[in-house]
Design a protein around this motif. Structure first.
Motif, PDB file in Angstrom:
ATOM      1  N   ASP A  72      40.386  38.310  42.255  1.00  0.00           N
ATOM      2  CA  ASP A  72      41.391  39.345  42.537  1.00  0.00           C
ATOM      3  C   ASP A  72      40.811  40.595  43.173  1.00  0.00           C
ATOM      4  O   ASP A  72      41.475  41.258  43.957  1.00  0.00           O
ATOM      5  N   SER A  73      39.588  40.943  42.799  1.00  0.00           N
ATOM      6  CA  SER A  73      38.933  42.097  43.412  1.00  0.00           C
ATOM      7  C   SER A  73      37.435  41.855  43.411  1.00  0.00           C
ATOM      8  O   SER A  73      36.902  41.141  42.555  1.00  0.00           O
ATOM      9  N   LEU A  74      36.766  42.456  44.391  1.00  0.00           N
ATOM     10  CA  LEU A  74      35.339  42.254  44.545  1.00  0.00           C
ATOM     11  C   LEU A  74      34.735  43.470  45.228  1.00  0.00           C
ATOM     12  O   LEU A  74      35.203  43.890  46.286  1.00  0.00           O
ATOM     13  N   ASP A  75      33.703  44.034  44.620  1.00  0.00           N
ATOM     14  CA  ASP A  75      32.923  45.105  45.232  1.00  0.00           C
ATOM     15  C   ASP A  75      31.455  44.771  45.000  1.00  0.00           C
ATOM     16  O   ASP A  75      30.913  45.024  43.916  1.00  0.00           O
ATOM     17  N   VAL A  76      30.841  44.155  45.991  1.00  0.00           N
ATOM     18  CA  VAL A  76      29.462  43.690  45.858  1.00  0.00           C
ATOM     19  C   VAL A  76      28.506  44.866  45.678  1.00  0.00           C
ATOM     20  O   VAL A  76      27.578  44.792  44.875  1.00  0.00           O
ATOM     21  N   GLU A  77      28.733  45.964  46.394  1.00  0.00           N
ATOM     22  CA  GLU A  77      27.849  47.127  46.278  1.00  0.00           C
ATOM     23  C   GLU A  77      27.874  47.728  44.878  1.00  0.00           C
ATOM     24  O   GLU A  77      26.854  48.166  44.367  1.00  0.00           O
ATOM     25  N   LYS A  78      29.040  47.744  44.242  1.00  0.00           N
ATOM     26  CA  LYS A  78      29.169  48.278  42.886  1.00  0.00           C
ATOM     27  C   LYS A  78      28.962  47.210  41.818  1.00  0.00           C
ATOM     28  O   LYS A  78      29.047  47.502  40.631  1.00  0.00           O
ATOM     29  N   CYS A  79      28.715  45.974  42.239  1.00  0.00           N
ATOM     30  CA  CYS A  79      28.503  44.840  41.323  1.00  0.00           C
ATOM     31  C   CYS A  79      29.652  44.695  40.340  1.00  0.00           C
ATOM     32  O   CYS A  79      29.474  44.648  39.123  1.00  0.00           O
ATOM     33  N   GLU A  80      30.865  44.609  40.876  1.00  0.00           N
ATOM     34  CA  GLU A  80      32.022  44.419  40.014  1.00  0.00           C
ATOM     35  C   GLU A  80      33.016  43.451  40.642  1.00  0.00           C
ATOM     36  O   GLU A  80      33.132  43.360  41.863  1.00  0.00           O
ATOM     37  N   ALA A  81      33.699  42.712  39.768  1.00  0.00           N
ATOM     38  CA  ALA A  81      34.677  41.727  40.215  1.00  0.00           C
ATOM     39  C   ALA A  81      35.711  41.499  39.118  1.00  0.00           C
ATOM     40  O   ALA A  81      35.431  41.674  37.935  1.00  0.00           O
ATOM     41  N   LYS A  82      36.902  41.097  39.554  1.00  0.00           N
ATOM     42  CA  LYS A  82      37.959  40.742  38.614  1.00  0.00           C
ATOM     43  C   LYS A  82      38.525  39.393  39.036  1.00  0.00           C
ATOM     44  O   LYS A  82      38.758  39.162  40.227  1.00  0.00           O
ATOM     45  N   SER A  83      38.731  38.522  38.065  1.00  0.00           N
ATOM     46  CA  SER A  83      39.316  37.218  38.348  1.00  0.00           C
ATOM     47  C   SER A  83      40.405  36.909  37.331  1.00  0.00           C
ATOM     48  O   SER A  83      40.419  37.451  36.223  1.00  0.00           O
ATOM     49  N   THR A  84      41.308  36.013  37.727  1.00  0.00           N
ATOM     50  CA  THR A  84      42.426  35.617  36.883  1.00  0.00           C
ATOM     51  C   THR A  84      42.401  34.107  36.705  1.00  0.00           C
ATOM     52  O   THR A  84      42.183  33.371  37.664  1.00  0.00           O
ATOM     53  N   LEU A  85      42.631  33.676  35.484  1.00  0.00           N
ATOM     54  CA  LEU A  85      42.752  32.259  35.178  1.00  0.00           C
ATOM     55  C   LEU A  85      44.079  31.771  35.751  1.00  0.00           C
ATOM     56  O   LEU A  85      45.125  32.338  35.448  1.00  0.00           O
ATOM     57  N   ILE A  86      44.028  30.722  36.597  1.00  0.00           N
ATOM     58  CA  ILE A  86      45.269  30.235  37.202  1.00  0.00           C
ATOM     59  C   ILE A  86      45.611  28.809  36.780  1.00  0.00           C
ATOM     60  O   ILE A  86      46.755  28.383  36.940  1.00  0.00           O
ATOM     61  N   GLU A  87      44.631  28.075  36.248  1.00  0.00           N
ATOM     62  CA  GLU A  87      44.871  26.723  35.732  1.00  0.00           C
ATOM     63  C   GLU A  87      43.823  26.395  34.691  1.00  0.00           C
ATOM     64  O   GLU A  87      42.707  26.894  34.731  1.00  0.00           O
ATOM     65  N   GLY A  88      44.161  25.494  33.788  1.00  0.00           N
ATOM     66  CA  GLY A  88      43.210  24.984  32.810  1.00  0.00           C
ATOM     67  C   GLY A  88      42.919  25.967  31.700  1.00  0.00           C
ATOM     68  O   GLY A  88      43.660  26.919  31.461  1.00  0.00           O
ATOM     69  N   GLY A  89      41.808  25.718  31.025  1.00  0.00           N
ATOM     70  CA  GLY A  89      41.436  26.567  29.904  1.00  0.00           C
ATOM     71  C   GLY A  89      42.545  26.613  28.872  1.00  0.00           C
ATOM     72  O   GLY A  89      43.217  25.627  28.611  1.00  0.00           O
ATOM     73  N   GLY A  90      42.767  27.753  28.301  1.00  0.00           N
ATOM     74  CA  GLY A  90      43.815  27.924  27.303  1.00  0.00           C
ATOM     75  C   GLY A  90      45.163  28.301  27.885  1.00  0.00           C
ATOM     76  O   GLY A  90      46.110  28.579  27.147  1.00  0.00           O
ATOM     77  N   LEU A  91      45.275  28.295  29.216  1.00  0.00           N
ATOM     78  CA  LEU A  91      46.519  28.690  29.872  1.00  0.00           C
ATOM     79  C   LEU A  91      47.632  27.714  29.486  1.00  0.00           C
ATOM     80  O   LEU A  91      47.505  26.508  29.652  1.00  0.00           O
ATOM     81  N   GLY A  92      48.686  28.256  28.934  1.00  0.00           N
ATOM     82  CA  GLY A  92      49.814  27.444  28.498  1.00  0.00           C
ATOM     83  C   GLY A  92      49.630  26.832  27.122  1.00  0.00           C
ATOM     84  O   GLY A  92      50.562  26.273  26.560  1.00  0.00           O
ATOM     85  N   ILE A  93      48.425  26.930  26.568  1.00  0.00           N
ATOM     86  CA  ILE A  93      48.131  26.404  25.240  1.00  0.00           C
ATOM     87  C   ILE A  93      47.996  27.551  24.244  1.00  0.00           C
ATOM     88  O   ILE A  93      48.620  27.558  23.197  1.00  0.00           O
ATOM     89  N   HIS A  94      47.130  28.506  24.596  1.00  0.00           N
ATOM     90  CA  HIS A  94      46.889  29.677  23.760  1.00  0.00           C
ATOM     91  C   HIS A  94      47.407  30.960  24.396  1.00  0.00           C
ATOM     92  O   HIS A  94      47.824  31.866  23.691  1.00  0.00           O
TER      93      HIS A  94
END
Length: 157
Positions: A72-94
């Motif tokens: 969802d967001s990425l700043d390589v110089e600041k060493c930061e990123a955000k991601s979202t679970l879109i399938e699998g894992g606990g999605l829809g279960i937990h």
């Protein structure tokens, strides 16, 4: 009702190297250093930039067979990123939704990785154990990358 958790992991590796290995190239590195948990991983869509997705496939016996995440967001110089679970894992279960924000900052010749997970549990689901497992998993990822980078000083420079 949404909730969050946080964890911090200190390493002896400089922030840019750790970010490249643990975030940018984790889909390539993970099956090499954590093959007992991650049997394969690959980009699913995109070029690795914002909006790209990648999938991680887990070994038999683990709670989930795979997860797919979107960057969802990425700043390589600041060493930061955000991601979202879109399938699998606990999605829809937990959980109804889940996202992760990672920031790696310099600290005393090494770095500290700060991870914040945000999630919306499904009604009536207690995610306390899953939260603790997620924190432990991120700790394992970062420490695994640290060990690899210390053992391979020319990698990810």
């Amino acid at each position: 009702m949404s909730s969050t958790w946080t964890t911090e992991i200190e390493t002896a590796v400089p922030a840019p190297r750790l970010f490249k290995a643990a975030v940018m190239d984790w889909h390539n590195l993970a099956p090499k250093i954590a093959s007992d948990k991650i049997v394969s991983a690959a980009p699913a869509e995109g070029d690795g930039g914002i909006g790209s997705t990648r999938q991680f496939n887990f070994a038999p016996g683990l709670p989930f067979s795979f997860v797919k995440e979107r960057l969802d967001s990425l700043d390589v110089e600041k060493c930061e990123a955000k991601s979202t679970l879109i399938e699998g894992g606990g999605l829809g279960i937990h959980v109804e939704s889940a996202s992760t924000y990672i920031k790696i900052e310099p600290k005393s010749g090494g770095s500290v990785c700060k991870v914040t997970g945000s999630y919306k549990p499904l009604p009536g689901v207690d995610v306390t154990q899953e939260t603790e497992k997620a924190k432990a998993a991120f700790g394992g990822v970062i420490k695994g990358c640290e060990a690899y980078l210390v053992a391979n000083p020319d990698a990810y420079n």
